[in-house]
Motif scaffolding. Structure first.
Motif, PDB file in Angstrom:
ATOM      1  N   GLU A  32       0.843  -1.212   0.000  1.00 62.67           N
ATOM      2  CA  GLU A  32       0.000   0.000   0.000  1.00 62.67           C
ATOM      3  C   GLU A  32       0.872   1.254   0.000  1.00 62.67           C
ATOM      4  O   GLU A  32       0.644   2.191  -0.752  1.00 62.67           O
ATOM      5  CB  GLU A  32      -0.913   0.021   1.237  1.00 62.67           C
ATOM      6  CG  GLU A  32      -2.131  -0.868   1.146  1.00 62.67           C
ATOM      7  CD  GLU A  32      -3.000  -0.560  -0.062  1.00 62.67           C
ATOM      8  OE1 GLU A  32      -3.120  -1.429  -0.927  1.00 62.67           O
ATOM      9  OE2 GLU A  32      -3.537   0.566  -0.154  1.00 62.67           O
ATOM     10  N   ARG A  33       1.888   1.249   0.872  1.00 61.88           N
ATOM     11  CA  ARG A  33       2.755   2.438   0.973  1.00 61.88           C
ATOM     12  C   ARG A  33       3.545   2.667  -0.316  1.00 61.88           C
ATOM     13  O   ARG A  33       3.884   3.816  -0.643  1.00 61.88           O
ATOM     14  CB  ARG A  33       3.695   2.289   2.178  1.00 61.88           C
ATOM     15  CG  ARG A  33       4.682   3.454   2.391  1.00 61.88           C
ATOM     16  CD  ARG A  33       3.964   4.767   2.632  1.00 61.88           C
ATOM     17  NE  ARG A  33       4.850   5.910   2.863  1.00 61.88           N
ATOM     18  CZ  ARG A  33       5.451   6.625   1.903  1.00 61.88           C
ATOM     19  NH1 ARG A  33       5.291   6.297   0.629  1.00 61.88           N
ATOM     20  NH2 ARG A  33       6.197   7.683   2.229  1.00 61.88           N
ATOM     21  N   ASP A  60       3.142  12.512  13.258  1.00 56.17           N
ATOM     22  CA  ASP A  60       2.939  12.449  14.723  1.00 56.17           C
ATOM     23  C   ASP A  60       1.533  12.916  15.092  1.00 56.17           C
ATOM     24  O   ASP A  60       0.836  12.296  15.889  1.00 56.17           O
ATOM     25  CB  ASP A  60       3.954  13.351  15.443  1.00 56.17           C
ATOM     26  CG  ASP A  60       5.364  12.804  15.359  1.00 56.17           C
ATOM     27  OD1 ASP A  60       5.519  11.581  15.329  1.00 56.17           O
ATOM     28  OD2 ASP A  60       6.308  13.621  15.315  1.00 56.17           O
ATOM     29  N   TRP A  61       1.160  14.059  14.496  1.00 60.02           N
ATOM     30  CA  TRP A  61      -0.161  14.615  14.841  1.00 60.02           C
ATOM     31  C   TRP A  61      -1.277  13.639  14.459  1.00 60.02           C
ATOM     32  O   TRP A  61      -2.192  13.374  15.240  1.00 60.02           O
ATOM     33  CB  TRP A  61      -0.373  15.968  14.137  1.00 60.02           C
ATOM     34  CG  TRP A  61      -1.707  16.559  14.448  1.00 60.02           C
ATOM     35  CD1 TRP A  61      -2.063  17.272  15.556  1.00 60.02           C
ATOM     36  CD2 TRP A  61      -2.894  16.431  13.643  1.00 60.02           C
ATOM     37  NE1 TRP A  61      -3.399  17.613  15.495  1.00 60.02           N
ATOM     38  CE2 TRP A  61      -3.926  17.105  14.335  1.00 60.02           C
ATOM     39  CE3 TRP A  61      -3.174  15.820  12.427  1.00 60.02           C
ATOM     40  CZ2 TRP A  61      -5.236  17.182  13.843  1.00 60.02           C
ATOM     41  CZ3 TRP A  61      -4.469  15.902  11.929  1.00 60.02           C
ATOM     42  CH2 TRP A  61      -5.479  16.575  12.633  1.00 60.02           C
ATOM     43  N   THR A  62      -1.168  13.075  13.248  1.00 55.27           N
ATOM     44  CA  THR A  62      -2.224  12.176  12.776  1.00 55.27           C
ATOM     45  C   THR A  62      -2.282  10.917  13.645  1.00 55.27           C
ATOM     46  O   THR A  62      -3.358  10.461  14.050  1.00 55.27           O
ATOM     47  CB  THR A  62      -1.980  11.790  11.294  1.00 55.27           C
ATOM     48  OG1 THR A  62      -1.680  12.962  10.561  1.00 55.27           O
ATOM     49  CG2 THR A  62      -3.192  11.126  10.691  1.00 55.27           C
ATOM     50  N   THR A 144      -1.603   7.947   6.168  1.00 51.80           N
ATOM     51  CA  THR A 144      -2.481   6.846   6.590  1.00 51.80           C
ATOM     52  C   THR A 144      -1.802   5.498   6.312  1.00 51.80           C
ATOM     53  O   THR A 144      -1.842   4.594   7.159  1.00 51.80           O
ATOM     54  CB  THR A 144      -3.827   6.922   5.818  1.00 51.80           C
ATOM     55  OG1 THR A 144      -4.361   8.227   6.002  1.00 51.80           O
ATOM     56  CG2 THR A 144      -4.817   5.902   6.307  1.00 51.80           C
ATOM     57  N   ALA A 145      -1.153   5.400   5.153  1.00 51.17           N
ATOM     58  CA  ALA A 145      -0.439   4.152   4.829  1.00 51.17           C
ATOM     59  C   ALA A 145       0.725   3.948   5.809  1.00 51.17           C
ATOM     60  O   ALA A 145       0.988   2.824   6.258  1.00 51.17           O
ATOM     61  CB  ALA A 145       0.065   4.186   3.390  1.00 51.17           C
ATOM     62  N   GLU A 148      -0.551   2.531   9.097  1.00 53.70           N
ATOM     63  CA  GLU A 148      -0.837   1.082   8.993  1.00 53.70           C
ATOM     64  C   GLU A 148       0.469   0.288   9.092  1.00 53.70           C
ATOM     65  O   GLU A 148       0.534  -0.725   9.782  1.00 53.70           O
ATOM     66  CB  GLU A 148      -1.519   0.763   7.654  1.00 53.70           C
ATOM     67  CG  GLU A 148      -2.921   1.336   7.515  1.00 53.70           C
ATOM     68  CD  GLU A 148      -3.937   0.641   8.409  1.00 53.70           C
ATOM     69  OE1 GLU A 148      -3.725  -0.536   8.741  1.00 53.70           O
ATOM     70  OE2 GLU A 148      -4.927   1.288   8.782  1.00 53.70           O
ATOM     71  N   CYS A 149       1.488   0.760   8.390  1.00 52.83           N
ATOM     72  CA  CYS A 149       2.792   0.066   8.447  1.00 52.83           C
ATOM     73  C   CYS A 149       3.332   0.084   9.876  1.00 52.83           C
ATOM     74  O   CYS A 149       3.762  -0.942  10.411  1.00 52.83           O
ATOM     75  CB  CYS A 149       3.810   0.746   7.526  1.00 52.83           C
ATOM     76  SG  CYS A 149       3.498   0.497   5.779  1.00 52.83           S
ATOM     77  N   LEU A 150       3.310   1.266  10.497  1.00 53.51           N
ATOM     78  CA  LEU A 150       3.901   1.404  11.833  1.00 53.51           C
ATOM     79  C   LEU A 150       3.167   0.554  12.865  1.00 53.51           C
ATOM     80  O   LEU A 150       3.797  -0.092  13.708  1.00 53.51           O
ATOM     81  CB  LEU A 150       3.879   2.880  12.257  1.00 53.51           C
ATOM     82  CG  LEU A 150       4.951   3.747  11.597  1.00 53.51           C
ATOM     83  CD1 LEU A 150       4.648   5.220  11.806  1.00 53.51           C
ATOM     84  CD2 LEU A 150       6.335   3.391  12.151  1.00 53.51           C
ATOM     85  N   GLN A 151       1.850   0.548  12.795  1.00 53.91           N
ATOM     86  CA  GLN A 151       1.103  -0.228  13.798  1.00 53.91           C
ATOM     87  C   GLN A 151       1.341  -1.730  13.610  1.00 53.91           C
ATOM     88  O   GLN A 151       1.447  -2.471  14.588  1.00 53.91           O
ATOM     89  CB  GLN A 151      -0.387   0.116  13.746  1.00 53.91           C
ATOM     90  CG  GLN A 151      -0.662   1.524  14.305  1.00 53.91           C
ATOM     91  CD  GLN A 151      -2.134   1.871  14.397  1.00 53.91           C
ATOM     92  OE1 GLN A 151      -2.929   1.449  13.560  1.00 53.91           O
ATOM     93  NE2 GLN A 151      -2.511   2.661  15.393  1.00 53.91           N
TER      94      GLN A 151
END
Ligand code: PRE
Length: 259
Positions: A32-33, A60-62, A144-145, A148-151
């Motif tokens: 996705e990224r 960070d904010w998001t 947003t992508a 998802e990757c980080l989580q």
């Protein structure tokens, strides 16, 4: 595995099955990224003027807004979820779930998310994005992508705590000795299984090849992978597996606090 049933959570076979399943999520999130450019303005501190927010990036904010929302729907009550902003998450209005404790009480203090964010931005984004540069119209989608990757990376890497607890329980005598000696090298050797690691890397190359191409083109001449499968294996070898081991070792070093 079922977090309401502790006996299923500390079974190394179940844990490894969960790690295999997470590979799919991570590979798909990288794919996705890979639609987007590197987009450095997503990560630059104070790049945008955001109301009541200084000293952080757009990412960070998001992430912070999302974690505030997700904490209220109990995301971080799950034993396999750890926030990037642990000091700022909110209490849920829903009743607590009351998961049984399978990990030691200090386990939430072992939080490598800052480190994960750092290597993700520095090392992974350049490897998986489709090119270098900005794409202002896709700022939100890129971010947003990234989340998802980080989580998914965070969940995978911190799963090392379950691996560590399962290994501790199955070989208590050895681990108690190594922990008492503060023998980090001995602990690393004891938790390492090179055969399992090698299998993971081989499987990732296969997954990268299978998931990253249009299946109808699979047998044609030159199917283009969206993310280079070898790169996915490199990311696991250089960052994901070593950090998972670091989580395991940090968890084990404190394990006798709870005996
Ligand atoms: O499966 C294990 O035994 C783990 O400790 C997990 C893991 C991994 O990160 O995938 C880490 C260390 C081992 O060498 C093998 C695999």
């Amino acid at each position: 595995m079922d977090f309401m049933k502790p006996e299923t959570v500390l079974n190394l076979g179940n844990i490894r099955d969960a790690l295999v399943r997470m590979e799919d999520t991570i590979v798909f999130n990288f794919i996705e990224r890979s639609q987007f450019y590197s987009s450095p303005s997503v990560y630059e501190i104070d790049k945008f003027e955001i109301p009541d927010f200084v000293g952080g990036s757009f990412l960070d904010w998001t992430m912070l807004q999302l974690e505030k929302l997700q904490s209220q729907i109990r995301r971080f009550e799950a034993p396999d979820e750890l926030p990037f902003f642990p000091k700022e998450i909110l209490k849920s209005f829903l009743p607590p779930i009351g998961y049984p404790n399978v990990l030691a009480s200090y386990s939430t203090e072992i939080n490598f998310n800052d480190e994960i964010k750092k290597f993700y931005i520095q090392d992974i984004v350049p490897l998986i994005s489709c090119g270098e540069g900005e794409q202002p119209e896709n700022l939100g989608s890129t971010c947003t992508a990234d989340i998802e990757c980080l989580q998914s990376l965070s969940r995978r890497i911190h799963f090392g705590k379950f691996v560590a607890e399962a290994k501790f329980q199955s070989e208590k005598e050895l681990f108690i000795k190594l922990i008492k000696e503060k023998n980090v090298k001995g602990l690393e050797d004891a938790i390492t299984n090179s055969v399992v690691e090698e299998k993971i890397l081989q499987r990732l190359v296969e997954k990268g090849k299978a998931y990253g191409v249009d299946p109808s083109l699979k047998y044609s001449q030159n199917p283009q992978s969206k993310v280079n499968p070898e790169i996915i294996a490199v990311i696991y070898k250089k960052w994901i597996i070593p950090l998972t081991k670091k989580v395991e070792i940090d968890y084990l070093l404190r394990r006798l606090e709870c005996e």
